[in-house]
Scaffold this motif. Structure first.
Motif, short mmCIF file in Angstrom:
data_model
loop_
_atom_site.label_atom_id
_atom_site.label_comp_id
_atom_site.label_asym_id
_atom_site.label_seq_id
_atom_site.Cartn_x
_atom_site.Cartn_y
_atom_site.Cartn_z
N ALA A 60 0.83 -1.21 0.00
CA ALA A 60 0.00 0.00 0.00
C ALA A 60 0.86 1.26 0.00
O ALA A 60 0.52 2.26 -0.63
CB ALA A 60 -0.94 -0.01 1.20
N LEU A 61 1.98 1.21 0.73
CA LEU A 61 2.88 2.36 0.83
C LEU A 61 3.88 2.45 -0.32
O LEU A 61 4.61 3.42 -0.44
CB LEU A 61 3.66 2.30 2.15
CG LEU A 61 2.84 2.46 3.42
CD1 LEU A 61 3.68 2.12 4.64
CD2 LEU A 61 2.27 3.87 3.52
N ARG A 62 3.94 1.40 -1.14
CA ARG A 62 4.92 1.30 -2.22
C ARG A 62 6.34 1.34 -1.67
O ARG A 62 7.22 2.01 -2.17
CB ARG A 62 4.73 2.39 -3.28
CG ARG A 62 3.35 2.50 -3.87
CD ARG A 62 3.01 1.27 -4.66
NE ARG A 62 1.85 1.45 -5.51
CZ ARG A 62 0.63 1.02 -5.21
NH1 ARG A 62 0.41 0.42 -4.06
NH2 ARG A 62 -0.38 1.20 -6.03
N MET A 63 6.53 0.58 -0.58
CA MET A 63 7.83 0.46 0.08
C MET A 63 8.17 -1.02 0.19
O MET A 63 7.30 -1.87 0.02
CB MET A 63 7.80 1.05 1.49
CG MET A 63 7.57 2.51 1.56
SD MET A 63 7.58 3.05 3.28
CE MET A 63 7.58 4.81 3.05
N GLY A 64 9.40 -1.29 0.53
CA GLY A 64 9.80 -2.66 0.76
C GLY A 64 9.31 -3.16 2.11
O GLY A 64 9.12 -2.39 3.05
N ARG A 65 9.12 -4.47 2.20
CA ARG A 65 8.66 -5.07 3.45
C ARG A 65 9.66 -4.84 4.56
O ARG A 65 9.28 -4.55 5.70
CB ARG A 65 8.42 -6.57 3.23
CG ARG A 65 7.75 -7.28 4.36
CD ARG A 65 7.46 -8.73 4.03
NE ARG A 65 8.63 -9.46 3.61
CZ ARG A 65 9.47 -10.09 4.46
NH1 ARG A 65 9.23 -10.07 5.74
NH2 ARG A 65 10.51 -10.73 4.00
N SER A 66 10.95 -4.92 4.26
CA SER A 66 11.98 -4.69 5.27
C SER A 66 11.91 -3.27 5.81
O SER A 66 12.11 -3.04 7.01
CB SER A 66 13.37 -4.95 4.69
OG SER A 66 13.49 -6.29 4.30
N THR A 67 11.62 -2.33 4.94
CA THR A 67 11.49 -0.93 5.37
C THR A 67 10.34 -0.78 6.35
O THR A 67 10.46 -0.07 7.36
CB THR A 67 11.28 -0.01 4.16
OG1 THR A 67 12.38 -0.17 3.25
CG2 THR A 67 11.15 1.45 4.57
#
Length: 65
Positions: free
Chosen positions: A21-28
């Motif tokens: 949803a945030l268009r970020m990596g899961r680790s982030t």
């Protein structure tokens, strides 16, 4: 006659879903949760992120610049 119902928007996201949803990596997302930047709730042994907490995080990005 169709009896289909409208899809229900989720109220809680998994870290993976929040990352999408945030268009970020899961680790982030996990790093943001670990340092307290992104709030989450524990349900059993699982972390879940409320929609309101995602919205608060996104709003904070605009004020951080």
């Amino acid at each position: 006659m169709s009896t289909s119902t409208a899809p229900v928007a989720p109220l809680l996201y998994t870290p993976k879903e929040a990352a999408e949803a945030l268009r970020m990596g899961r680790s982030t997302v996990y790093e943001l949760m670990a340092d307290g930047t992104l709030k989450y709730v524990m349900r059993g042994g699982s972390r879940r992120i409320r929609v309101a907490d995602l919205e608060t995080f996104v709003a904070s990005l605009a004020t951080a610049n």
